[in-house]
Write an enzyme that holds these catalytic residues in place. Structure first.
Site, short mmCIF file in Angstrom:
data_model
loop_
_atom_site.label_atom_id
_atom_site.label_comp_id
_atom_site.label_asym_id
_atom_site.label_seq_id
_atom_site.Cartn_x
_atom_site.Cartn_y
_atom_site.Cartn_z
N GLU A 158 -1.68 -8.45 4.58
CA GLU A 158 -1.30 -8.75 5.96
C GLU A 158 -2.44 -8.62 6.96
OE1 GLU A 158 -1.09 -4.26 6.03
OE2 GLU A 158 -1.14 -5.88 4.57
N HIS A 175 -3.62 -4.89 0.62
CA HIS A 175 -3.01 -5.31 1.89
C HIS A 175 -3.12 -6.83 2.04
CE1 HIS A 175 -2.34 -1.43 4.02
NE2 HIS A 175 -3.33 -1.02 3.26
N CYS A 222 0.84 -1.20 0.00
CA CYS A 222 0.00 0.00 0.00
C CYS A 222 0.88 1.26 0.00
CB CYS A 222 -1.00 -0.03 1.15
SG CYS A 222 -2.37 1.14 0.89
#
Length: 229
Positions: free
Chosen positions: A177, A175, A86
């Site tokens: 994660e 993202h 990001c």
């Protein structure tokens, strides 16, 4: 040693930290937002730069971005395996001359599908990832691909979701994660998304199995490319 650069106290490495500990891959988090020094690139095995609520142009309010940009340039020039997530991907694009639109008409928030380009299908970072896979998005800004870079993924809402620059640097807009706890935390950042928190969480949990499968594969591929797994 794998270094993970955290740019925002509320944007940690999340599930990626869990996977790294499970796989017994040594790593260290550098809290750039708190003034911790970045290690010399020549000492690194690989680097991941996380996201953050700031933008790449917010150097006046977030002066730590200035040395971070120089550090990214040197790290990539040394061909240290690099993954920008990001904001991290936007920084990679910015450092190597691409525009980062802030704000962008391509902003999006929530759990959404992304498609690999023809180049993405053959890219080692996405080896074993389905051509269409589930991601989590939380961005107002968006990057363009630097000259000489290769677009690897896109979506209906955002034309540039991932790219490779040089032999060993990758940037993603999405993202990989995320955890449900982070979805809940980020949704409460603004009144606009706070009213949607239940829906955002339900959407993420509904797709979490497929989301985690792709996210884990991307990290495992990056570690393999870095000779860390």
């Amino acid at each position: 040693m794998l270094i993970i650069v955290q740019n925002d106290a509320e944007v940690p490495c999340g599930a990626y930290g869990d996977y790294l500990r499970e796989w017994r891959v040594p790593f260290r988090v550098v809290n750039s937002h708190a003034g911790e020094a970045l290690p010399p690139p020549e000492e690194l095995s690989a680097a991941i730069v996380l996201g953050g609520a700031m933008g790449v142009h917010d150097t006046a309010r977030h002066p730590a971005l200035v040395p971070l940009k120089s550090w990214i340039a040197e790290t990539v020039d040394r061909e240290v395996p690099f993954l920008g997530i990001c904001l991290g991907g936007q920084l990679l694009a910015d450092v190597f001359g691409a525009r980062v639109l802030s704000p962008s008409p391509f902003g999006e928030k929530g759990t959404h599908g992304v498609s690999l380009s023809n180049d993405g299908v053959g890219d080692p970072l996405f080896s074993g990832v389905p051509r269409e896979f589930i991601t989590f998005q939380w961005h107002n800004d968006a990057f363009e691909v630097p000259s000489g870079g290769v677009r690897l993924a896109f979506s209906a809402a955002c034309p540039n979701q991932a790219f490779r620059f040089g032999p060993s640097a990758w940037g993603t807009q999405f993202h990989p994660e995320m955890t449900a706890e982070l979805v809940d935390l980020w949704a409460r950042w603004s009144p606009e998304t706070a009213v949607r928190v239940d829906g955002l969480l339900a959407e993420f949990r509904r797709e979490e199995g497929d989301y985690r499968s792709a996210a884990q594969k991307i990290l495992a591929n990056f570690l393999s490319l870095s000779k860390l797994k």
